[in-house]
Scaffold this active site. Sequence first.
Site, PDB file in Angstrom:
ATOM      1  N   CYS A  87      43.509-110.929  66.857  1.00 39.79           N
ATOM      2  CA  CYS A  87      43.910-109.818  67.714  1.00 39.79           C
ATOM      3  C   CYS A  87      42.812-109.634  68.760  1.00 39.79           C
ATOM      4  O   CYS A  87      42.125-110.585  69.128  1.00 39.79           O
ATOM      5  CB  CYS A  87      44.201-108.555  66.915  1.00 39.79           C
ATOM      6  SG  CYS A  87      42.816-107.918  65.932  1.00 39.79           S
ATOM      7  N   TRP A  88      42.624-108.430  69.252  1.00 43.99           N
ATOM      8  CA  TRP A  88      41.651-108.216  70.338  1.00 43.99           C
ATOM      9  C   TRP A  88      40.222-108.473  69.884  1.00 43.99           C
ATOM     10  O   TRP A  88      39.480-109.238  70.499  1.00 43.99           O
ATOM     11  CB  TRP A  88      41.801-106.799  70.875  1.00 43.99           C
ATOM     12  CG  TRP A  88      40.709-106.404  71.833  1.00 43.99           C
ATOM     13  CD1 TRP A  88      39.749-105.454  71.632  1.00 43.99           C
ATOM     14  CD2 TRP A  88      40.444-106.958  73.133  1.00 43.99           C
ATOM     15  NE1 TRP A  88      38.918-105.372  72.729  1.00 43.99           N
ATOM     16  CE2 TRP A  88      39.317-106.283  73.660  1.00 43.99           C
ATOM     17  CE3 TRP A  88      41.043-107.956  73.893  1.00 43.99           C
ATOM     18  CZ2 TRP A  88      38.784-106.585  74.909  1.00 43.99           C
ATOM     19  CZ3 TRP A  88      40.518-108.258  75.142  1.00 43.99           C
ATOM     20  CH2 TRP A  88      39.397-107.578  75.634  1.00 43.99           C
TER      21      TRP A  88
END
Length: 349
Positions: free
Chosen positions: A95-96
């Site tokens: 993810c981020w």
Amino acid sequence: MDIRLTSLSDPALAGFDMVIDTRAPLEFAEDHLPGAVNLPVLSDAERAEVGTVYKQVSPFDARKLGGAMVAANAARHIAGPLAGFGGGWRPLVYCWRGGQRSGAFATILAQIGWRVGRIEGGYKAWRALVVARVLAPVAAPVIVLDGNTGSAKTEILSRLAARGHQVIDLEALANHRGSLFGAMPGGQPSQKLFESRLAMALEGIDPTRPLLVEAESSRIGEVNLPRGIWAAIIAAPRLRLSVPVAARAAYTAQSYADATADPARVARIVESLRPLHPAERIADWLGMVDARDWAALSAGLMRDHYDPRYDKHRARHDDGQSPVVTLDRLDDLEAATSAVEAALARLQP
């Protein structure tokens, strides 16, 4: 199992069957790891909603709402695109920042029995590697193929690549032909996605062999060339193509058939040049658009718009000593490529 990437071509990436980006679709569209599949655990709207609850209500309520959304979305992915994979399938998720979204999805996948990897630091760690690559000096000796608009530089470079030369096609990476009429179907990538594409291309070059690139300005359409490749282009030796206007105009009229298929768009672009040219010249060009005389329009734009700007730009980066390949025609690009290839052999030490 967390994976710490040490390079863009880290061997650890090869050990997985699928790279899954769990971020929202807008985040994925801006940039992502090459070949990654977007299986968002929060949609764009859901991510915005969770963020609003986090700020306006409480972090706890945001996590509770987000947890329910993640579980529901994960269930849809498992029952949908992941339904056909057996027990030996190995996914790598991110993810981020390698935090809650990828962690939650990885936990669910691991509970099923899949051997899941997760990128430590997430997309942010990947992005750091990309930035380091595109800002660094280019490892290979660069040679720039120069020439005024319509000299078939891109096509000749493509043919040289097919003959085994080391080439990076910057315009292909930017999905733009680098001119007023250069927009391509699908539009351009974001600046970050362009840099990721360029970083991967640079990662794969052989530093012991010359790298051929096309002469570009610092901007291709809406994306900027990063410092590493731009500095290399400025400093590199050049091989210049000299082609008569008539031959370049005929080639351009043919190669830009997709643009001329929309005469109204061509007319709008010509209209945008009014601040730079006399009204009579603009009127002449618009008349050529109305007559669908694309060769004449190409020739006029080359003589009075493109060529003067190319010459001015070239004067800043060329000492006038660059070898020149004279091509009288462009209807035999294999012969033109052979002429360029022979000149390259003389240019290289």
